[in-house]
Design a protein around this motif. Structure first.
Motif, PDB file in Angstrom:
ATOM      1  N   HIS A 182       0.834  -1.208   0.000  1.00  0.00           N
ATOM      2  CA  HIS A 182       0.000   0.000   0.000  1.00  0.00           C
ATOM      3  C   HIS A 182       0.872   1.262   0.000  1.00  0.00           C
ATOM      4  CE1 HIS A 182      -2.889  -3.054   0.898  1.00  0.00           C
ATOM      5  NE2 HIS A 182      -2.329  -3.317   2.063  1.00  0.00           N
ATOM      6  N   PRO A 183       1.715   1.427  -1.021  1.00  0.00           N
ATOM      7  CA  PRO A 183       2.645   2.565  -1.006  1.00  0.00           C
ATOM      8  C   PRO A 183       1.932   3.912  -1.097  1.00  0.00           C
ATOM      9  CG  PRO A 183       2.663   1.471  -3.152  1.00  0.00           C
ATOM     10  CD  PRO A 183       1.808   0.640  -2.251  1.00  0.00           C
ATOM     11  N   ASP A 184       0.677   3.887  -1.564  1.00  0.00           N
ATOM     12  CA  ASP A 184      -0.064   5.137  -1.764  1.00  0.00           C
ATOM     13  C   ASP A 184      -1.113   5.357  -0.672  1.00  0.00           C
ATOM     14  OD1 ASP A 184      -1.252   2.812  -2.576  1.00  0.00           O
ATOM     15  OD2 ASP A 184      -2.205   3.633  -4.364  1.00  0.00           O
ATOM     16  N   ASP A 185      -0.995   4.623   0.457  1.00  0.00           N
ATOM     17  CA  ASP A 185      -2.041   4.696   1.484  1.00  0.00           C
ATOM     18  C   ASP A 185      -1.394   4.511   2.867  1.00  0.00           C
ATOM     19  OD1 ASP A 185      -4.245   4.453   3.095  1.00  0.00           O
ATOM     20  OD2 ASP A 185      -5.042   2.640   2.150  1.00  0.00           O
ATOM     21  N   VAL A 186      -0.753   5.577   3.349  1.00  0.00           N
ATOM     22  CA  VAL A 186      -0.017   5.490   4.619  1.00  0.00           C
ATOM     23  C   VAL A 186      -0.965   5.142   5.780  1.00  0.00           C
ATOM     24  CG1 VAL A 186       1.320   6.804   6.314  1.00  0.00           C
ATOM     25  CG2 VAL A 186       1.823   7.031   3.884  1.00  0.00           C
ATOM     26  N   ALA A 187      -2.127   5.789   5.811  1.00  0.00           N
ATOM     27  CA  ALA A 187      -3.060   5.549   6.919  1.00  0.00           C
ATOM     28  C   ALA A 187      -3.555   4.099   6.894  1.00  0.00           C
ATOM     29  CB  ALA A 187      -4.240   6.511   6.829  1.00  0.00           C
ATOM     30  N   GLY A 188      -3.893   3.615   5.709  1.00  0.00           N
ATOM     31  CA  GLY A 188      -4.395   2.238   5.582  1.00  0.00           C
ATOM     32  C   GLY A 188      -3.318   1.225   5.930  1.00  0.00           C
ATOM     33  N   ALA A 189      -2.096   1.477   5.432  1.00  0.00           N
ATOM     34  CA  ALA A 189      -0.992   0.545   5.705  1.00  0.00           C
ATOM     35  C   ALA A 189      -0.701   0.511   7.200  1.00  0.00           C
ATOM     36  CB  ALA A 189       0.247   0.959   4.921  1.00  0.00           C
TER      37      ALA A 189
END
Ligand code: SF4
Ligand code: SF4
Length: 535
Positions: free
Chosen positions: A107-114
């Protein structure tokens, strides 16, 4: 229970993709020590962790970073695990939380999700480390003997190496000496050395009839014109991974990974070309019709050396990752005996189920089949898996939440492979996909799926081996029977059974993993009632 949590930044790859402190927030309150390290495999890290274990008297350890599969394959990873065990933590209480491949890289484009997903995965690993029962390791003095299946040019080169290192060798071939002459005899001098050696034995027209055991001590029964003979060897070298009869005979007794053609394949063709999923069984990494002599020698050396590296220790420890029987519950119905594909279950004289630990591979089919819940698997206890479903449901991720039951044979490695697919396209898959590793598709209890819908997952995916590829022979097909019944139960509870997807996959199919996941999300998004609904 004193827990230690060690998080590796993996050389910056984790730090750049998620908020490490937020990911650790859930576990910080229950751990005696929490450390963030630059990389697990830097010099001195193993010593530092061992010091923490001794000073804080830790009973359980979570290694947050690399995948569980990495710890099974990599030599440096097994060195770290060995150091932790030597410092006093039981091997079954060391859990890997895979936040590299399945969070940071996915999830390189989703810091919160990762970050939210990593927090849930670390929590689940902490529960696993704390509640798994301690297992005794069996100390084995490895036998200095090797069985080589298939008398090929590579086989005689490997045999020569092993003989020169002091090992004895049994070479078994499907055909008799006259028919195989063209194959191995192209290396005439080496072949003569091997065939005339007092420590070598050649069995013609051989079939593998039975086998049990593990790295360091296998018992193999071969049938030939001389009848049945039993051999005790420390390791097995498959010189004909392309010979489907040898492969299918081996697969009746041991875990062997196969490709679409039914050929045995290695754990990782790039990094570990000779090693298979069973640490005592090696394959010749190169079987091509156009292979040059030099290629064959290299392949033989790789396989022989990989085996010697494992057998050259004074002792190897075998941990019994097997099924256990609760005799207070067992009624002796023998359902497990009929279910076990490896002949590891029997009913003993006292009327209870008994597990032959030399044959049990820890697949978990007997656990699911037992009508009274008298079975469990020491590495993936039932209560842990059920609890993990609930823990993952609490993850604070955006979007439709989907749980993935990933079999350790194919599904979990495929999800790891998806990380490189993501790297190629720069866009991750939804971080609301939450993975849970199970030993085999056959370990999937219908209860886990029902529980997942009950606690709020919108979708359930099961990623398992393709037909004919299951390490545990028929674990994947066994699951089919149960899932078909389960679909009826789901419909009776007003849950659209399209929310449950069973997906066949191979370990290296990261692209297929992402493609099927996109389909799952699109199916769920298009369903009329939006949510799974209460049970
Ligand atoms: S299935 Fe369960 S109850 Fe029946 S023999 Fe096996 S362990 Fe015992
Ligand atoms: S875990 Fe698998 S191999 Fe072991 S006894 Fe149960 S069914 Fe057989």
């Amino acid at each position: 229970m004193a827990l230690g949590v060690f998080l590796s930044r993996c050389g910056g790859r984790i730090e750049s993709a998620l908020d490490i402190q937020a990911a650790l927030a859930g576990v910080a309150g229950r751990a005696s020590v929490v450390r963030v390290l630059d990389d697990f495999f830097d010099a001195g890290v193993a010593e530092g962790i061992s010091r923490d274990i001794e000073e804080h008297r830790l009973d359980a350890v979570v290694l947050a970073g690399h995948s569980e599969e990495h710890f099974a394959k990599s030599l440096s990873a097994s060195h770290l695990r060995d150091a932790i065990v030597a410092a006093g933590v039981n091997a079954n209480r060391v859990a890997a939380a895979n936040i590299l491949e399945q969070c940071a890289l996915a999830h390189p484009d989703d810091v919160a999700g990762a970050t939210a997903k990593a927090r849930a995965i670390i929590d689940v690993a902490a529960t696993r480390a704390e509640m798994a029962e301690a297992v005794e390791g069996e100390m084995i003095r490895p036998r200095s003997s090797v069985l080589i299946l298939g008398v090929t040019a590579e086989a005689v080169v490997a045999a020569q190496r092993l003989l020169r290192l002091g090992y004895s060798v049994v070479l078994a071939d499907r055909e008799d000496g006259s028919k195989r002459a063209g194959r191995a005899f192209e290396m005439h001098a080496t072949t003569s050395y091997v065939l005339d050696h007092p420590q070598a034995r050649v069995i013609d027209s051989a079939r593998l009839q039975d086998g049990d055991g593990y790295l360091g001590d296998f018992r193999i029964v071969l049938e030939s014109a001389d009848g049945l003979e039993t051999y005790r060897v420390g390791g097995i070298l498959l010189a004909r991974p392309d010979h489907t009869e040898w492969v299918s005979e081996l697969r009746q007794h041991f875990r062997v990974d196969v490709d679409d053609a039914g050929f045995a394949r290695s754990l990782d063709p790039a990094m570990h070309p000779a090693e298979t999923v069973d640490p005592g069984i090696m394959v010749m990494p190169l079987r091509r019709s156009d292979a040059q002599q030099v290629d064959k020698v290299a392949a033989a050396d790789a396989a022989a050396m990989a085996l010697v590296l494992k057998l050259s220790h004074d002792t190897v420890v075998h941990y019994r990752d097997t099924s256990a029987v609760d005799t207070a519950l067992c009624g002796g119905c023998a359902t497990c005996v009929r279910t076990c594909a490896f002949g590891a279950c029997s009913i003993s004289d006292d009327g209870f189920s008994d597990v032959d630990i030399r044959r049990c591979v820890g697949c978990g089919k007997c656990v699911v089949s037992c009508p009274v819940g008298a079975r469990d698997i020491v590495s993936s206890p039932h209560d842990y898996l059920l609890g993990a479903v609930r823990d993952l449901a609490r993850a604070k991720v955006e979007g439709d939440k989907v749980i993935g039951f990933l079999c350790g044979g194919c599904g979990y490695p495929a999800a790891d492979s998806a990380a490189s697919t993501v790297a190629g396209r720069g866009v991750g898959y939804p971080s609301s996909f939450l993975p849970l590793r199970i030993p085999c598709g056959g370990r999937l209890d219908a209860l886990y799926v029902l529980e997942a819908f009950k606690v709020g997952f919108e979708g359930v995916c099961v990623y398992r081996c393709r037909e004919g590829h299951c390490h545990n022979l028929v674990g994947n097909l066994d699951m089919d029977r149960r899932v078909n019944l389960l679909r009826t139960v789901l419909r009776s509870r007003n849950i659209d059974d399209a929310r449950l997807r069973i997906i066949d996959i191979s370990p290296f199919e990261g692209e297929h993993f992402i493609h099927t996941l996109e389909e799952v999300y699109s199916t769920i998004g298009g369903l009329a009632n939006g949510k799974g609904g209460p049970l």
